[in-house]
Enzyme design. Structure first.
Site, PDB file in Angstrom:
ATOM      1  N   ARG A   1      -5.938  -7.608  -9.866  1.00 32.85           N
ATOM      2  CA  ARG A   1      -6.533  -8.908 -10.212  1.00 32.85           C
ATOM      3  C   ARG A   1      -7.994  -8.699 -10.531  1.00 32.85           C
ATOM      4  NH1 ARG A   1      -9.650  -9.389  -5.536  1.00 32.85           N
ATOM      5  NH2 ARG A   1      -8.657  -8.513  -3.705  1.00 32.85           N
ATOM      6  N   LYS A  28       0.836  -1.203   0.000  1.00 31.64           N
ATOM      7  CA  LYS A  28       0.000   0.000   0.000  1.00 31.64           C
ATOM      8  C   LYS A  28       0.874   1.258   0.000  1.00 31.64           C
ATOM      9  CE  LYS A  28      -3.714  -2.213   2.659  1.00 31.64           C
ATOM     10  NZ  LYS A  28      -4.569  -2.801   1.662  1.00 31.64           N
TER      11      LYS A  28
HETATM   12  P1  ADP Z   1      -7.623  -4.297   2.256  1.00 30.98           P
HETATM   13  O1  ADP Z   1      -6.320  -4.496   1.560  1.00 30.98           O
HETATM   14  O2  ADP Z   1      -7.746  -5.115   3.470  1.00 30.98           O
HETATM   15  O3  ADP Z   1      -8.767  -4.390   1.309  1.00 30.98           O
HETATM   16  P2  ADP Z   1      -8.151  -1.407   2.270  1.00 30.98           P
HETATM   17  O4  ADP Z   1      -7.151  -0.321   2.410  1.00 30.98           O
HETATM   18  O5  ADP Z   1      -8.743  -1.581   0.918  1.00 30.98           O
HETATM   19  O6  ADP Z   1      -7.521  -2.779   2.781  1.00 30.98           O
HETATM   20  O7  ADP Z   1      -9.311  -1.152   3.313  1.00 30.98           O
HETATM   21  C1  ADP Z   1     -10.362  -2.065   3.529  1.00 30.98           C
HETATM   22  C2  ADP Z   1     -11.532  -1.346   4.196  1.00 30.98           C
HETATM   23  O8  ADP Z   1     -11.131  -0.776   5.454  1.00 30.98           O
HETATM   24  C3  ADP Z   1     -12.099  -0.187   3.416  1.00 30.98           C
HETATM   25  O9  ADP Z   1     -13.061  -0.603   2.479  1.00 30.98           O
HETATM   26  C4  ADP Z   1     -12.705   0.659   4.512  1.00 30.98           C
HETATM   27  O10 ADP Z   1     -13.944   0.126   4.923  1.00 30.98           O
HETATM   28  C5  ADP Z   1     -11.741   0.489   5.651  1.00 30.98           C
HETATM   29  N1  ADP Z   1     -10.714   1.548   5.660  1.00 30.98           N
HETATM   30  C6  ADP Z   1      -9.510   1.507   5.073  1.00 30.98           C
HETATM   31  N2  ADP Z   1      -8.829   2.663   5.281  1.00 30.98           N
HETATM   32  C7  ADP Z   1      -9.630   3.462   6.006  1.00 30.98           C
HETATM   33  C8  ADP Z   1      -9.498   4.781   6.561  1.00 30.98           C
HETATM   34  N3  ADP Z   1      -8.396   5.502   6.410  1.00 30.98           N
HETATM   35  N4  ADP Z   1     -10.531   5.273   7.277  1.00 30.98           N
HETATM   36  C9  ADP Z   1     -11.649   4.545   7.462  1.00 30.98           C
HETATM   37  N5  ADP Z   1     -11.835   3.305   6.979  1.00 30.98           N
HETATM   38  C10 ADP Z   1     -10.840   2.754   6.263  1.00 30.98           C
HETATM   39  P1  ADP Z   2     -12.218  -8.109  -3.254  1.00 34.18           P
HETATM   40  O1  ADP Z   2     -10.976  -7.376  -2.824  1.00 34.18           O
HETATM   41  O2  ADP Z   2     -12.144  -8.801  -4.558  1.00 34.18           O
HETATM   42  O3  ADP Z   2     -13.405  -7.272  -3.100  1.00 34.18           O
HETATM   43  P2  ADP Z   2     -11.753  -9.659  -0.916  1.00 34.18           P
HETATM   44  O4  ADP Z   2     -11.122  -8.495  -0.237  1.00 34.18           O
HETATM   45  O5  ADP Z   2     -12.794 -10.405  -0.197  1.00 34.18           O
HETATM   46  O6  ADP Z   2     -12.435  -9.270  -2.273  1.00 34.18           O
HETATM   47  O7  ADP Z   2     -10.574 -10.622  -1.364  1.00 34.18           O
HETATM   48  C1  ADP Z   2     -10.765 -11.617  -2.340  1.00 34.18           C
HETATM   49  C2  ADP Z   2     -10.273 -12.944  -1.853  1.00 34.18           C
HETATM   50  O8  ADP Z   2      -8.906 -12.908  -1.618  1.00 34.18           O
HETATM   51  C3  ADP Z   2     -10.911 -13.421  -0.589  1.00 34.18           C
HETATM   52  O9  ADP Z   2     -11.033 -14.806  -0.708  1.00 34.18           O
HETATM   53  C4  ADP Z   2      -9.910 -13.020   0.473  1.00 34.18           C
HETATM   54  O10 ADP Z   2     -10.010 -13.879   1.565  1.00 34.18           O
HETATM   55  C5  ADP Z   2      -8.612 -13.202  -0.274  1.00 34.18           C
HETATM   56  N1  ADP Z   2      -7.542 -12.269   0.050  1.00 34.18           N
HETATM   57  C6  ADP Z   2      -7.395 -11.019  -0.394  1.00 34.18           C
HETATM   58  N2  ADP Z   2      -6.241 -10.489   0.020  1.00 34.18           N
HETATM   59  C7  ADP Z   2      -5.641 -11.441   0.752  1.00 34.18           C
HETATM   60  C8  ADP Z   2      -4.395 -11.525   1.440  1.00 34.18           C
HETATM   61  N3  ADP Z   2      -3.527 -10.532   1.458  1.00 34.18           N
HETATM   62  N4  ADP Z   2      -4.111 -12.660   2.084  1.00 34.18           N
HETATM   63  C9  ADP Z   2      -4.972 -13.672   2.081  1.00 34.18           C
HETATM   64  N5  ADP Z   2      -6.128 -13.671   1.428  1.00 34.18           N
HETATM   65  C10 ADP Z   2      -6.472 -12.578   0.775  1.00 34.18           C
HETATM   66 MG    MG Z   3      -9.121  -3.212  -0.287  1.00 31.71          MG
END
Ligand code: ADP
Ligand code: ADP
Ligand code: MG
Length: 501
Positions: free
Chosen positions: A294, A118
């Protein structure tokens, strides 16, 4: 580039089937790999050839790069589609695929590497004019300095794992007193989950909407976006309901977000399908979060409103074809909603509820699409993500899509495990969802297990309203939002549930 004649799908379940179906339409042969736990899975039967690559644990099978590459060599495979999860965002795997002389149906290993972190992603994107959440620009190595920055940003703040994904590796810090403890936990969690303890700070946006943009890029440097998906209904920072378009943005914001997404993709010379995620605050300021390199779980809603088969585009791009669509060709038509049907007990903190699908009958009909990977009698294995299916509805407008979704949920018959279906039905009929005033706090703010058990009372009220309407009384006009909910409930009763049973 060699022509793609045979694709191996390095994945399982619904996404493996989803990819193989498009390959078949394109006249491309398919190879499934599977673990011992998935021997009877539909994706295994659907493929032209299928090879068992190991024990149930992912590390023995779906994550085993060498075994997968060996199958490719043995069966004369030209290209690998990784789906989502598993090896899809593994730059090392993409590199090995390339070194083996095969095509990776996805971006370059370099793009995956940059966007997989990130922090590196933000750094790359900073070359362009892209709004970012205030925070630390690099991994925290000096806690006192980090604490000072947190104070400047203002609490609450969020500590995030740079390598995080799937909603894991995030901690909210409400005030300076909690800082050290939460920081310690975040680092050890990140280390344990991702093998990388780098964490950084972002301002915690208290009521955000998660809005993301689908992009496609080709090897010739063309990049387009396919509008947004609204994914704010989440539990554990992970999506359960997604829709396109978003009810919360204007055409101007759509255009600006689209431009930013294309620039983020450009910043890492992106090709293939990808998703640029943003969060948007109450004042409609939006900020770049991360890019997923992806195919996304929720890609079907974009397919429904644009008519584009994203998997087909991925395969054509991987084969070296230039994009056949330009930005101006694309138009939003209608509205699509997806719910994720997980084997989870919403009434018990959404914990996985593993078991056998004693009954499994899926919905059908106008405006309904089901992407699934299970059949009646099958077990939901404990080894993988407990998603059973994705249920997608499509209508000419949002209200129609909601109505079709409620109807489809009611047709879905699953017994043997608890699922997120009742929860999703609750969402579809909730005033905040219907009128668009929801954000990522929806579950925390509006959901408690007892709302599912009181459903019967609501339905009784709805039935009473319908009966009174049929008898000539008018439904109350004074509360439009509630009226909306009643109307949708009423359509359920018109669905003849009681007349036929
Ligand atoms: P991941 O790699 O787990 O998807 P993201 O950065 O996309 O991580 O964040 C996943 C979710 O966490 C977001 O959809 C949002 O709901 C919450 N989130 C992430 N960053 C923030 C933030 N700075 N403030 C509030 N909510 C956040
Ligand atoms: P999307 O980002 O496509 O909206 P998810 O955040 O649910 O959906 O992630 C898609 C799939 O990949 C899920 O099965 C989730 O458990 C898996 N996944 C995503 N990021 C990771 C990670 N860093 N490590 C393990 N599993 C992951
Ligand atoms: Mg995300």
């Amino acid at each position: 580039m060699p022509q793609i004649r045979k694709i191996l799908v390095a994945n399982r379940g619904e996404i493996a089937l989803r990819i193989m179906r498009t390959a078949r339409e394109m006249g491309i042969a398919t190879v499934a790999v599977f673990s011992e736990a998935d021997r009877t899975s539909p994706h295994v039967r659907y493929a032209d050839e299928a090879v068992c690559i190991g024990a149930a644990a992912s590390s023995e099978s779906y994550l085993n790069m060498d075994k997968i590459l060996k199958v490719c060599a043995d069966l004369g495979v030209d290209a690998i589609h990784p789906g989502y999860g598993f090896l899809s965002e593994n730059a090392g795997f993409a590199r090995k695929v390339r070194e083996a002389g095969l095509i990776f149906i996805g971006p370059s290993p370099e793009s995956i590497e940059v966007m997989g972190s990130k922090l590196a992603a933000k750094h790359a994107a900073s070359k362009y004019n892209i709004p970012m959440v205030p925070g630390t620009p690099s991994a925290i190595d000096d806690r006192d300095e980090a604490k000072r920055i947190a104070g400047d940003i203002g609490y609450p703040i969020l500590i995030k794992a740079s390598a995080g994904g799937g909603g894991k590796g995030m901690r909210v810090v409400e005030n300076e007193g909690e800082f050290d403890e939460q920081m310690g936990r975040a680092v050890s969690e990140a280390q344990a989950a991702f093998g990388d303890g780098s964490v950084f700070i972002e301002k915690y946006i208290t009521s955000p909407k998660h809005i993301e943009i689908q992009v496609l890029g080709d090897h010739q440097g063309n990049i387009i976006h396919l509008f947004e998906r609204e994914c704010s209904i989440q539990r554990r920072h992970q999506k359960v309901v997604e829709e396109a378009p978003s009810i919360s943005i204007t055409p101007e914001i759509r255009e600006e977000m689209g431009r930013c997404a294309v620039d983020v993709a450009r910043s890492c010379n992106y090709y293939g399908a990808g998703t640029v995620e943003f969060i948007m605050d109450e004042n409609r300021n939006f900020y770049f979060l991360e890019m997923n390199t992806r195919l996304q779980v929720e890609h079907p809603v974009t397919e429904m409103i644009t008519g584009v088969d994203l998997v087909q585009e991925m395969i054509l791009i991987a084969g070296g074809e230039p994009l056949g669509i330009v930005q101006d060709d694309l138009q939003i038509r209608g509205h699509a909603i997806e719910i994720r049907v997980y084997a989870e007990d919403a009434a018990n903190h959404f914990l996985p509820d593993i078991g056998t699908l004693h009954t499994y009958v899926k919905p059908d009909g106008n405006g309904v699409r089901v992407d699934d990977g299970f059949e009646q009698g099958m077990d939901i294995p404990i080894y993988y993500d407990p998603m059973i299916a994705k249920l997608i509805s499509y209508g000419q407008d949002r209200q129609t899509a909601i109505r079709k979704m409620v109807r489809a949920i009611d047709e879905y018959q699953i017994s043997g495990v608890q699922t997120t279906l009742p929860f999703c039905r609750f969402v579809m009929q909730h005033e905040a969802f219907v009128n668009g005033s929801f954000d990522t706090n929806f579950v925390g703010r509006h959901f408690a297990p007892d709302v599912l058990s009181t459903k019967t009372e609501d339905e009784t009220a709805a039935l009473a309203a319908l009966v009174s309407a049929l008898l000539g009384d008018t439904l109350s006009e004074s509360k439009p939002v509630q009226n909306e909910v009643v109307t949708m409930n009423a359509s359920k009763w018109q669905g003849r549930r009681f007349k036929t049973h």
